[in-house]
Motif scaffolding. Structure first.
Motif, PDB file in Angstrom:
ATOM      1  N   GLN A 165       0.939  -0.999   0.031  1.00 15.19           N
ATOM      2  CA  GLN A 165      -0.145   0.594  -0.249  1.00 15.19           C
ATOM      3  C   GLN A 165       1.109   1.409  -0.051  1.00 15.19           C
ATOM      4  O   GLN A 165       0.358   2.445  -0.820  1.00 15.19           O
ATOM      5  CB  GLN A 165      -0.788  -0.648   1.624  1.00 15.19           C
ATOM      6  N   ALA A 166       1.814   1.468   0.648  1.00 20.18           N
ATOM      7  CA  ALA A 166       2.898   2.603   0.578  1.00 20.18           C
ATOM      8  C   ALA A 166       3.623   3.059  -0.177  1.00 20.18           C
ATOM      9  O   ALA A 166       3.639   4.114  -0.889  1.00 20.18           O
ATOM     10  CB  ALA A 166       3.870   2.189   1.681  1.00 20.18           C
ATOM     11  N   ARG A 167       4.271   1.712  -1.525  1.00 21.00           N
ATOM     12  CA  ARG A 167       4.110   2.109  -2.593  1.00 21.00           C
ATOM     13  C   ARG A 167       3.369   2.456  -3.713  1.00 21.00           C
ATOM     14  O   ARG A 167       3.700   2.803  -3.812  1.00 21.00           O
ATOM     15  CB  ARG A 167       5.219   0.529  -3.215  1.00 21.00           C
ATOM     16  N   ALA A 168       2.611   1.742  -4.157  1.00 17.83           N
ATOM     17  CA  ALA A 168       1.286   2.097  -4.321  1.00 17.83           C
ATOM     18  C   ALA A 168       0.492   3.208  -4.103  1.00 17.83           C
ATOM     19  O   ALA A 168       0.443   3.991  -4.742  1.00 17.83           O
ATOM     20  CB  ALA A 168      -0.257   1.093  -4.809  1.00 17.83           C
ATOM     21  N   ALA A 169       0.705   4.191  -2.892  1.00 16.17           N
ATOM     22  CA  ALA A 169       0.317   5.340  -2.359  1.00 16.17           C
ATOM     23  C   ALA A 169       1.484   6.326  -1.315  1.00 16.17           C
ATOM     24  O   ALA A 169       1.286   6.810  -1.513  1.00 16.17           O
ATOM     25  CB  ALA A 169      -0.585   5.505  -1.662  1.00 16.17           C
ATOM     26  N   ALA A 170       2.995   6.533  -2.330  1.00 16.53           N
ATOM     27  CA  ALA A 170       3.990   6.913  -1.780  1.00 16.53           C
ATOM     28  C   ALA A 170       3.447   8.814  -2.080  1.00 16.53           C
ATOM     29  O   ALA A 170       4.258   8.752  -1.163  1.00 16.53           O
ATOM     30  CB  ALA A 170       4.598   6.767  -2.964  1.00 16.53           C
ATOM     31  N   ASP A 171       2.515   9.131  -2.594  1.00 16.01           N
ATOM     32  CA  ASP A 171       2.591  10.440  -2.578  1.00 16.01           C
ATOM     33  C   ASP A 171       1.818  11.088  -1.806  1.00 16.01           C
ATOM     34  O   ASP A 171       1.217  12.011  -2.278  1.00 16.01           O
ATOM     35  CB  ASP A 171       2.702  11.078  -4.047  1.00 16.01           C
ATOM     36  N   SER A 172       0.567  10.182  -1.537  1.00 17.30           N
ATOM     37  CA  SER A 172      -0.864  10.721  -0.827  1.00 17.30           C
ATOM     38  C   SER A 172      -0.312  10.403   0.882  1.00 17.30           C
ATOM     39  O   SER A 172       0.003   9.942   0.812  1.00 17.30           O
ATOM     40  CB  SER A 172      -1.771   9.290  -1.203  1.00 17.30           C
TER      41      SER A 172
END
Length: 143
Positions: free
Chosen positions: A53-60
């Protein structure tokens, strides 16, 4: 987003954790080790999910929560290491100190869960407010 369903799932998880803790209080050390291994496996799966999830939403903003979850999982790895070390200890005084530290860690984890729940409540209310505001703007713009 269906926040009520997610909170229901969280409530179910808390009930399951409570039942497991109550059952563990009367189990042998071998049974406890099995429970610990199962809980560690659950945490490891959660860490992998959080990292994805952290990789998928790195900028959010979601990445912040995923990182917090990953950090908490690291703490669980520390607890597992302490359990392994405790099993190697033979001195009763050392074992008593280890038990006191483990109890303090457990109390701290429960406090952290309460803090996380308070933050989840605030984040949910903020999300609902943001959605209500956005829908209101869209309705006004469409008029």
């Amino acid at each position: 987003m269906d926040f009520s369903a997610r909170l229901d799932a969280l409530q179910t998880s808390v009930a399951e954790a409570k039942a497991a803790v109550q059952a563990a209080a009367t189990e042998s050390r071998d049974q406890l080790r099995q429970r610990i291994d199962q809980a560690q496996g659950d945490i490891n799966r959660g860490v992998r999910d959080a990292e994805q999830q952290a990789r998928a939403a790195a900028d959010s903003g979601r990445s912040k929560w995923a990182q917090m979850k990953a950090d908490a999982a690291t703490k669980m790895d520390d607890i597992k290491a302490k359990i392994d070390k405790r099993n190697a200890e033979v001195d009763a005084n050392i074992a008593a100190n280890e038990a006191a530290w483990a109890e303090e860690d457990a109390a701290g984890a429960i406090d952290y869960a309460g803090w996380a729940l308070d933050n989840a409540r605030l984040a949910i209310l903020d999300a609902i407010d943001a959605r209500t505001y956005a829908d209101g703007l869209a309705k006004t713009a469409g008029s």
